[in-house]
Design an enzyme around this catalytic site. Sequence first.
Site, short mmCIF file in Angstrom:
data_model
loop_
_atom_site.label_atom_id
_atom_site.label_comp_id
_atom_site.label_asym_id
_atom_site.label_seq_id
_atom_site.Cartn_x
_atom_site.Cartn_y
_atom_site.Cartn_z
N GLU A 199 0.82 -1.22 0.00
CA GLU A 199 0.00 0.00 0.00
C GLU A 199 0.85 1.27 0.00
OE1 GLU A 199 -3.45 0.31 2.41
OE2 GLU A 199 -4.16 -1.72 1.94
N HIS B 233 -1.53 -1.78 10.53
CA HIS B 233 -1.05 -3.16 10.51
C HIS B 233 0.15 -3.32 11.44
CE1 HIS B 233 -3.10 -4.96 6.81
NE2 HIS B 233 -3.54 -3.71 6.85
#
Length: 561
Positions: A273, A548
């Site tokens: 990402e 995350h």
Amino acid sequence: MALKTSPFPNPCAQGIHAAGWVLILPCFWFLDRLIAVCKLTTLERQQEDTCYLYPLKVFFGSIVFFTLFIVTAPIALLGFLLWAPLQACRRPFCYHRETASLQSETHRGFELEGKASFVFASANLCLLPDSLARFNNLGHTQQRAATIGECIAHGVGRPNIRIFIDSPSSCGTPSPSDSVTPATSVSECGDANRAATIPKSFSDVADVPCGDTKDTSTSFQYNSNQNSNQQGGKGQRSASRSLLSQRLSTRDDVPWEVSTMFPSNVDILCLEEVFDKRAAQKLTSALSPLFAHILYDVGGYACQPPCGCSSSFKFFNSGLFLASRFPILEAQYHCFPNSKGEDALAAKGLLSTKVLIGTNQKQKKVTGYFNCTHLHAPEGEGEIRCDQLNMVTKWIGDFQAANRQPDEEVVFDVLCGDFNFDNCSPDDTLEQNHNLFEEYKDPCRAGPGKEKPWVIGTLLEQPTMYDDDVNTPENLKRTLENEMLRKRYICPPVPATGSPLVYPETDQPWIGRRIDYILFREKSISKHCQTEVEEVSFITQLAGLTDHIPVGLRLNVKMDS
């Protein structure tokens, strides 16, 4: 054949592409700010509660940015007409190479001893354009990118120091996590969201013999979940027993740790990402002194049937970013053709690379394969992810068949990334039983749908990311090591449609969703090699900077003489 740094076949195409993007950027930026000014993160919302001018800021900011967006739209359209057609001839990644010595690009362990440890790390950073990142409760993309690059560089660049404390109560083979480091001064590494403490320096390795517990540890402090101000032999022995009690020591398991820093001397780093181009450049600038070879801006844009993508227009690249200490001999990217919904706007896929490790004792070339991917995201669409796993398996096999040479030794074959499914949710049963896990080993997995008891989920609950329990590396570490706290901040499993969720099973720990993986395969490496997992790590260094938990894997590879 050496990789070219430019993704375009000639300087003319590169120049026209750059000119087109310069014309597009102002309009894109104003649209990004228009959305961002209306969408606050929870941290910003807490700060704005005391500011009565916020409604005026939203009102006038929206008007200003919308007006500027409309004014620059015709210019952006002209730039788009220059930019879009060139995507058909663009190679699907940019390559940055830093000048480095040959010794720093190769692994001397195989030449001298026939064995070496390789360290891999993976992290999803959510570096979308600022407006879109805010839907994941993360803002300030450019600031976050600079801070993340600085923090990773601090963690990866430190020496690999281990000081083992053995005592009558902890004799045996301690894990790398049961090490201590000398007390040091700290420097700050952070942004507007939070500051993390980073050790500046470490001294030499010291091995303390088993049984010698008088005064040997009084000058050290534990770099673990113990209080940093603990001093004295009694406190250290107590800390050592506490550390060992938290980790499994059975023969069929692996050492593990929750670490406030990235593993030292990471050989290959995979990030997901990293969609924003400017953010990718900031990461490249921060990491290139440590990683001489970087692939970024991976993936295709616009409509590119020749590259195997679907016919849908790609507004974003794949988000993959790969940094390697070793020279990249070959690289290939494939785009998933079956993406749906919002995922179809990005060119998600698989990046496969072959790296040069060096030579072995017989002067044969030593290489390794490293693959990274980011699978389909929406829940309840396991069939799409299974199809993508089928493609990943095939593409990796094809890449290795085309690039493997008979006169070389392959010492590792690693696959990592954000798979967007876990090994505990009933909703992910299809993916959990995929035959990929028969090819690649997952050191955290006990079997389909069952994690090992020490495993920790890697997906944070977005609304609570800035709570005091998780907003610094140290606090997040303490939270992850506490099962009751972990339930509040790690995303729970997803139930199957129409069925109640019963989790965890009786006498099993609460783990949560682990969707970030580092897998390795043994049957594809040279028959003379033996592989052992030396350590698995869950990393809290990016607390407050991403939703995350990064993961790390240290593999010990030994080659028979």
